[in-house]
Design an enzyme around this catalytic site. Structure first.
Site, PDB file in Angstrom:
ATOM      1  N   ASP A  91      55.472  67.661  13.610  1.00  0.00           N
ATOM      2  CA  ASP A  91      55.287  66.890  14.840  1.00  0.00           C
ATOM      3  C   ASP A  91      54.763  67.863  15.879  1.00  0.00           C
ATOM      4  O   ASP A  91      55.533  68.619  16.469  1.00  0.00           O
ATOM      5  CB  ASP A  91      56.613  66.269  15.288  1.00  0.00           C
ATOM      6  CG  ASP A  91      56.463  65.475  16.567  1.00  0.00           C
ATOM      7  OD1 ASP A  91      55.481  64.709  16.678  1.00  0.00           O
ATOM      8  OD2 ASP A  91      57.318  65.621  17.456  1.00  0.00           O
TER       9      ASP A  91
ATOM     10  N   GLU B 191      51.302  64.686  12.364  1.00  0.00           N
ATOM     11  CA  GLU B 191      51.039  63.521  13.207  1.00  0.00           C
ATOM     12  C   GLU B 191      49.598  63.558  13.698  1.00  0.00           C
ATOM     13  O   GLU B 191      49.133  64.564  14.225  1.00  0.00           O
ATOM     14  CB  GLU B 191      51.978  63.480  14.409  1.00  0.00           C
ATOM     15  CG  GLU B 191      51.774  62.243  15.273  1.00  0.00           C
ATOM     16  CD  GLU B 191      52.749  62.160  16.413  1.00  0.00           C
ATOM     17  OE1 GLU B 191      52.291  62.181  17.568  1.00  0.00           O
ATOM     18  OE2 GLU B 191      53.961  62.082  16.156  1.00  0.00           O
TER      19      GLU B 191
ATOM     20  N   ASP C  18      61.829  65.775  18.380  1.00  0.00           N
ATOM     21  CA  ASP C  18      60.713  66.382  17.642  1.00  0.00           C
ATOM     22  C   ASP C  18      61.110  66.674  16.195  1.00  0.00           C
ATOM     23  O   ASP C  18      60.288  66.577  15.280  1.00  0.00           O
ATOM     24  CB  ASP C  18      60.270  67.688  18.329  1.00  0.00           C
ATOM     25  CG  ASP C  18      60.078  67.509  19.812  1.00  0.00           C
ATOM     26  OD1 ASP C  18      58.990  67.087  20.215  1.00  0.00           O
ATOM     27  OD2 ASP C  18      61.047  67.755  20.554  1.00  0.00           O
TER      28      ASP C  18
END
Length: 193
Positions: free
Chosen positions: A7, A68, A141
């Site tokens: 992330d 991501e 996160d």
């Protein structure tokens, strides 16, 4: 298969590792957040994140890295740092000949919760449940990195959109395929996602 989820973030970069075994049974291996201080220059922050990513990729030697997919939001300065870190993760993986998969937040949410519009609390709770964790991973996160790894593990292997092939997918694989179609419809094939 060992899957790393990343992330990307300039202050906090979530990093997670799971193992997808037979029948896609998932096992939690590791979660962490690589941090950089906003009090140092941008180049030094990026170097710190890159070194942390390299150290972890060398340690876990994953089969794939799920990152991501960055897309434009209203806060351009946040998007720029996030995109830079996503690029660092791709470079770190490529330097080790580890394949990279990009997944949108909608795909990850849909794969984990069944709802592409799920809020962070729902995602965190389902990540903990899927991986049989006693506590919800923090900060967000870390949970997001785990969700990205889970999302990739549920990705239909060799499935094509529509057609007879999707009739033989598991429920989770169908949700992933649906999320991919929604993301494609919403964002198209844009390179800035």
């Amino acid at each position: 298969m060992i899957i790393c989820g990343v992330d990307p973030g300039l202050t906090r970069c979530g990093f997670a590792v799971i193992e997808a075994g037979k029948s896609r049974r998932l096992q939690f291996l590791h979660v962490d957040v690589i941090r950089s201080s906003p009090n140092i220059s941008q180049d030094r922050r990026l170097l710190k994140i890159y070194e942390g990513l390299c150290e972890k990729l060398d340690h876990f030697a994953p089969d794939v890295v799920s990152i991501e997919r960055v897309f434009c939001q209203s806060n351009r300065s946040t998007v720029l740092g996030t995109a830079q870190v996503a690029g660092l993760a791709m470079v770190a993986a490529a330097a080790r000949t580890i394949p990279v998969a990009l997944h949108t937040p909608t795909e990850a949410k849909r794969a984990v919760t069944g709802n592409g519009l799920a809020d962070k609390k729902q995602v965190e709770a389902m990540v903990a449940k899927i991986l049989n964790l006693d506590t919800i991973p923090t900060p967000a996160d870390a949970a997001d990195a785990l969700a990205l790894a889970i999302c990739h593990s549920l990705r239909p292997q060799g499935a094509i959109e529509g057609g007879e092939r999707e009739q033989h997918l598991t429920a989770a694989q169908k949700r992933w395929a649906d999320a991919a179609r929604i993301a494609k419809k919403q964002y198209g094939n844009r390179r800035d996602m």
